[in-house]
Write an enzyme that holds these catalytic residues in place. Sequence first.
Site, PDB file in Angstrom:
ATOM      1  N   SER A  11      17.869  32.341 -13.682  1.00  0.00           N
ATOM      2  CA  SER A  11      16.794  33.894 -14.187  1.00  0.00           C
ATOM      3  C   SER A  11      15.746  33.450 -14.751  1.00  0.00           C
ATOM      4  O   SER A  11      14.044  34.769 -14.305  1.00  0.00           O
ATOM      5  CB  SER A  11      17.923  34.291 -15.459  1.00  0.00           C
ATOM      6  OG  SER A  11      17.295  33.609 -16.614  1.00  0.00           O
ATOM      7  N   TYR A  48      21.196  30.028 -16.686  1.00  0.00           N
ATOM      8  CA  TYR A  48      19.479  30.650 -17.647  1.00  0.00           C
ATOM      9  C   TYR A  48      18.335  29.986 -16.250  1.00  0.00           C
ATOM     10  O   TYR A  48      17.136  30.817 -16.871  1.00  0.00           O
ATOM     11  CB  TYR A  48      19.391  30.331 -18.857  1.00  0.00           C
ATOM     12  CG  TYR A  48      18.701  30.038 -19.489  1.00  0.00           C
ATOM     13  CD1 TYR A  48      18.577  31.789 -20.758  1.00  0.00           C
ATOM     14  CD2 TYR A  48      17.411  29.178 -19.695  1.00  0.00           C
ATOM     15  CE1 TYR A  48      17.590  31.298 -21.636  1.00  0.00           C
ATOM     16  CE2 TYR A  48      17.316  28.946 -20.867  1.00  0.00           C
ATOM     17  CZ  TYR A  48      16.673  30.530 -21.507  1.00  0.00           C
ATOM     18  OH  TYR A  48      15.616  30.868 -22.424  1.00  0.00           O
TER      19      TYR A  48
HETATM   20  N1  LIG Z   1      14.459  29.566 -28.879  1.00  0.00           N
HETATM   21  C1  LIG Z   1      14.239  28.700 -27.202  1.00  0.00           C
HETATM   22  O1  LIG Z   1      13.995  27.840 -27.576  1.00  0.00           O
HETATM   23  C2  LIG Z   1      13.728  29.344 -26.291  1.00  0.00           C
HETATM   24  C3  LIG Z   1      12.831  28.836 -25.644  1.00  0.00           C
HETATM   25  C4  LIG Z   1      12.343  29.523 -24.249  1.00  0.00           C
HETATM   26  C5  LIG Z   1      12.699  30.629 -23.705  1.00  0.00           C
HETATM   27  N2  LIG Z   1      13.094  30.937 -25.220  1.00  0.00           N
HETATM   28  C6  LIG Z   1      13.510  32.757 -24.419  1.00  0.00           C
HETATM   29  O2  LIG Z   1      12.523  33.008 -25.821  1.00  0.00           O
HETATM   30  C7  LIG Z   1      12.719  34.795 -25.546  1.00  0.00           C
HETATM   31  C8  LIG Z   1      13.381  35.176 -27.111  1.00  0.00           C
HETATM   32  O3  LIG Z   1      14.741  33.911 -28.093  1.00  0.00           O
HETATM   33  P1  LIG Z   1      14.456  33.595 -29.355  1.00  0.00           P
HETATM   34  O4  LIG Z   1      15.224  32.145 -29.391  1.00  0.00           O
HETATM   35  O5  LIG Z   1      13.770  34.361 -30.256  1.00  0.00           O
HETATM   36  O6  LIG Z   1      15.831  34.039 -29.061  1.00  0.00           O
HETATM   37  P2  LIG Z   1      16.900  35.174 -29.856  1.00  0.00           P
HETATM   38  O7  LIG Z   1      18.982  35.240 -29.792  1.00  0.00           O
HETATM   39  O8  LIG Z   1      17.009  34.147 -31.253  1.00  0.00           O
HETATM   40  O9  LIG Z   1      17.056  36.575 -29.942  1.00  0.00           O
HETATM   41  C9  LIG Z   1      17.473  37.683 -28.777  1.00  0.00           C
HETATM   42  C10 LIG Z   1      17.559  38.654 -29.110  1.00  0.00           C
HETATM   43  O10 LIG Z   1      17.898  39.153 -28.265  1.00  0.00           O
HETATM   44  C11 LIG Z   1      18.398  40.060 -28.445  1.00  0.00           C
HETATM   45  N3  LIG Z   1      19.320  41.324 -27.315  1.00  0.00           N
HETATM   46  C12 LIG Z   1      20.058  40.022 -26.660  1.00  0.00           C
HETATM   47  N4  LIG Z   1      20.525  40.639 -25.565  1.00  0.00           N
HETATM   48  C13 LIG Z   1      20.063  42.200 -25.149  1.00  0.00           C
HETATM   49  C14 LIG Z   1      20.099  43.272 -24.690  1.00  0.00           C
HETATM   50  N5  LIG Z   1      20.754  43.510 -23.974  1.00  0.00           N
HETATM   51  N6  LIG Z   1      19.086  44.385 -25.238  1.00  0.00           N
HETATM   52  C15 LIG Z   1      18.314  44.725 -26.291  1.00  0.00           C
HETATM   53  N7  LIG Z   1      17.945  43.258 -27.227  1.00  0.00           N
HETATM   54  C16 LIG Z   1      19.505  42.148 -26.717  1.00  0.00           C
HETATM   55  C17 LIG Z   1      19.926  40.413 -29.509  1.00  0.00           C
HETATM   56  O11 LIG Z   1      19.890  40.934 -30.173  1.00  0.00           O
HETATM   57  C18 LIG Z   1      18.640  39.088 -30.213  1.00  0.00           C
HETATM   58  O12 LIG Z   1      17.849  39.653 -31.592  1.00  0.00           O
HETATM   59  C19 LIG Z   1      14.319  34.526 -24.374  1.00  0.00           C
HETATM   60  O13 LIG Z   1      13.921  35.301 -23.598  1.00  0.00           O
HETATM   61  C20 LIG Z   1      14.995  33.293 -24.413  1.00  0.00           C
HETATM   62  O14 LIG Z   1      15.389  32.398 -23.034  1.00  0.00           O
HETATM   63  C21 LIG Z   1      13.494  31.025 -26.184  1.00  0.00           C
END
Ligand SMILES: NC(=O)c1ccc[n+]([C@@H]2O[C@H](COP(=O)([O-])OP(=O)(O)OC[C@H]3O[C@@H](n4cnc5c(N)ncnc54)[C@H](O)[C@@H]3O)[C@@H](O)[C@H]2O)c1
Length: 255
Positions: free
Chosen positions: A160, A157
């Site tokens: 990436s 992660y």
């Molecule tokens: N939650 C955190 O604390 C946090 C912190 C830093 C960065 N992020 C980043 O923010 C973004 C959103 O995170 P989140 O916590 O809302 O995630 P989440 O898991 O709640 O939602 C992610 C969504 O992406 C969809 N998804 C997964 N794989 C997919 C694919 N191959 N094609 C299309 N859709 C797909 C899932 O079905 C889901 O609806 C991500 O890139 C995550 O890495 C999150």
Amino acid sequence: MRLKDKVCIITGAGGGMGQTAALMFAREGAQVAVFELNEEAGLNTVKQVREAGGIAELFACNVANEQSVKQAVERTIELFGRIDVLYNNAGIMPAEDHSVIDTPVEVWDLVMNVNVKGIFLMCKYVIPEMLRQQKGSIINIASFVAFMGCSVPQDAYTASKGAVVSLTRSLAIQFRPQGIRSNAICPGPIETPLLLDWLVKDEEAKRIRLNRQPSGRFGKPEDIVNCAIYLASDESDWTNGAILNVDGGITCNYF
Ligand SMILES: NC(=O)c1ccc[n+]([C@@H]2O[C@H](COP(=O)([O-])OP(=O)(O)OC[C@H]3O[C@@H](n4cnc5c(N)ncnc54)[C@H](O)[C@@H]3O)[C@@H](O)[C@H]2O)c1
């Protein structure tokens, strides 16, 4: 309305921050293309946007699959006629992703396929349309972990998200002369169901993390989407290649 009539693709808009983005973008007048792997979740987002009086359409899409991305982008152009904003939000963080010495190769590949190749494919098929328009805004979601090591590693992660930051800079230099801006947001820990489930159950883990957070709270999806609305709107016309830490200040914290 800050995004009036802008056609905005939001990947992973079926849940978490992507769903909040769909709702908030639509409230600002955007026409939202929900790109989502989980169709049921995507339909739920579309329903919520429409119930609130907004415009949204589901495009079932696996961002890691070239044919799936190509078809979904083509259908978006057919239906909406243009693409103004590409919001690369979809990302995964599997539980099996640990240190390099114990992460299974399949898990490493899966994370890279969704988090990095997914952005590559979305850009590959959306940028030609933006070039035709001579205008567009690309928003890539990275993470604060792109800049900080962690004693509880998630190496695939982390790597990436570093790649997302570097790719954003390259896109910003290549395409701004043709009117396409590219920026990245690096969220700190955000209150999504995953984080809350874990921290609500583990008070000590919560205390340790909040001690390091100068803002005294975890982020909310809205904290990130407010920044994304700025980047999607014409207000950010001179913001290009920016890597914006939206993290309450945690990446400034030495100790
Ligand atoms: N939650 C955190 O604390 C946090 C912190 C830093 C960065 N992020 C980043 O923010 C973004 C959103 O995170 P989140 O916590 O809302 O995630 P989440 O898991 O709640 O939602 C992610 C969504 O992406 C969809 N998804 C997964 N794989 C997919 C694919 N191959 N094609 C299309 N859709 C797909 C899932 O079905 C889901 O609806 C991500 O890139 C995550 O890495 C999150």
